[in-house]
Design a protein around this motif. Sequence first.
Motif, PDB file in Angstrom:
ATOM      1  N   HIS A 146       0.975  -1.087  -0.087  1.00  0.00           N
ATOM      2  CA  HIS A 146      -0.147   0.023   0.168  1.00  0.00           C
ATOM      3  C   HIS A 146       1.160   1.078   0.102  1.00  0.00           C
ATOM      4  O   HIS A 146       0.542   2.021  -0.750  1.00  0.00           O
ATOM      5  CB  HIS A 146      -0.772  -0.230   0.828  1.00  0.00           C
ATOM      6  N   LYS A 172       1.173   3.970  -3.142  1.00  0.00           N
ATOM      7  CA  LYS A 172       0.935   5.575  -3.019  1.00  0.00           C
ATOM      8  C   LYS A 172       2.145   6.490  -3.778  1.00  0.00           C
ATOM      9  O   LYS A 172       2.088   7.723  -4.062  1.00  0.00           O
ATOM     10  CB  LYS A 172       0.641   5.733  -1.474  1.00  0.00           C
ATOM     11  N   GLU A 173       3.116   5.834  -2.759  1.00  0.00           N
ATOM     12  CA  GLU A 173       4.214   6.370  -3.615  1.00  0.00           C
ATOM     13  C   GLU A 173       4.021   6.496  -5.234  1.00  0.00           C
ATOM     14  O   GLU A 173       4.503   7.847  -6.037  1.00  0.00           O
ATOM     15  CB  GLU A 173       5.492   5.858  -3.203  1.00  0.00           C
TER      16      GLU A 173
END
Length: 381
Positions: free
Chosen positions: A316, A320-321
């Motif tokens: 996760h 996001k990155e």
Amino acid sequence: METVLFDIGGTPVTLAIALVLGLAVAVVGLVLILASQNRAAARREEQAAGDAAKAAEMERHMADMMRIQSEMTGRMQTMSEIFGNRTSDLARLLTERIDASSHRVNQSMTETRTKTEETLTKLNERLAVIDRAQTNIAQLSGEIVSLQSILANKQQRGAFGQGRMEAIIADGLASNGYSFQATLSNNSRPDALVHMPNGAPSLVIDAKFPLEAWQRLSEAETPEAVRAAMTGFRNDCTVHVRAIAEKYLIAGETQDTAFMFVPSESIFADLHERFEDVVQKAARARVVIVSPSLLMLSIQVIQALLRDVRMREQAHIIQKEVIALLADVNRLDERVGKLKSHFAQTQADVEQILISTGKVTRRGEKIEALEFEDERPSLID
């Protein structure tokens, strides 16, 4: 008148007739004797001729034998020479083969001695290993004696099973992944709680296996004592399984299955072989009987689940990155587009500059192509 001597067939025989007959008989005898002598002389002559022929034949035979003997002597000399040559060749061949055999035997003895030395060296190494193994066996014997003394005491026996279980769990999980002697909501205290990932209920592990009942079974000698010990062991196991199910299976707080730890693989195997009904009752009560190897395998599975949860959490974060990276890439694309337009304008300006420089170059070439009269004197004579 003549006197008749006798009659022959009615014919009288007188003296004159008898004399004539006697003379005739004498003449016939003489003739027969002469004939016999002639035949004897002829036989002697024939015998003499035969003896002469035999003597001549013997002389021929002697001559043939002398010739054959001389030939045999020559052949014997030839064979003696051949045998002498063959004997020398055979002696030389035997000498060579004996030398080769001696060399091979010496080489084989050398190799055998080398291999024997290597074997003895390995044997000494193995004897050293055996000595160390015997030392280890002696140490293990002392440990077994101490283990027997531990198993003879109920409290020490429970601590032994508890210690093995805690060692397996502590080796396989992080310190925040388990709890020993934790208190549940019903004030019961299981031997170990394994915390499951994602907030799932914890797994209960009990290490209070009824080893004293098993010890009574192993010490029973008569068939009646064995049957009584089996009945007692079966009852103790059933009571212990019921206690685990009643105290440690709490909805929402613990898993719907608990582990009953058996500290010995041999006891675990014998339990499944001789007390299958106990194993089935435990399974129906949602209590799984585990040995050290099965507990270790279960801990490894839980460790893999925890690792998967951590990987999902990291996934996760990586997602996001990646989304932020995509936004940065879009902004970079816009800025590259703007820079591209600036480069296009700059390229047009550079092309105009190149056109101007081309014109200047062509004009210079034309000026260079003009011929002017050189009025200055030459500096070279």
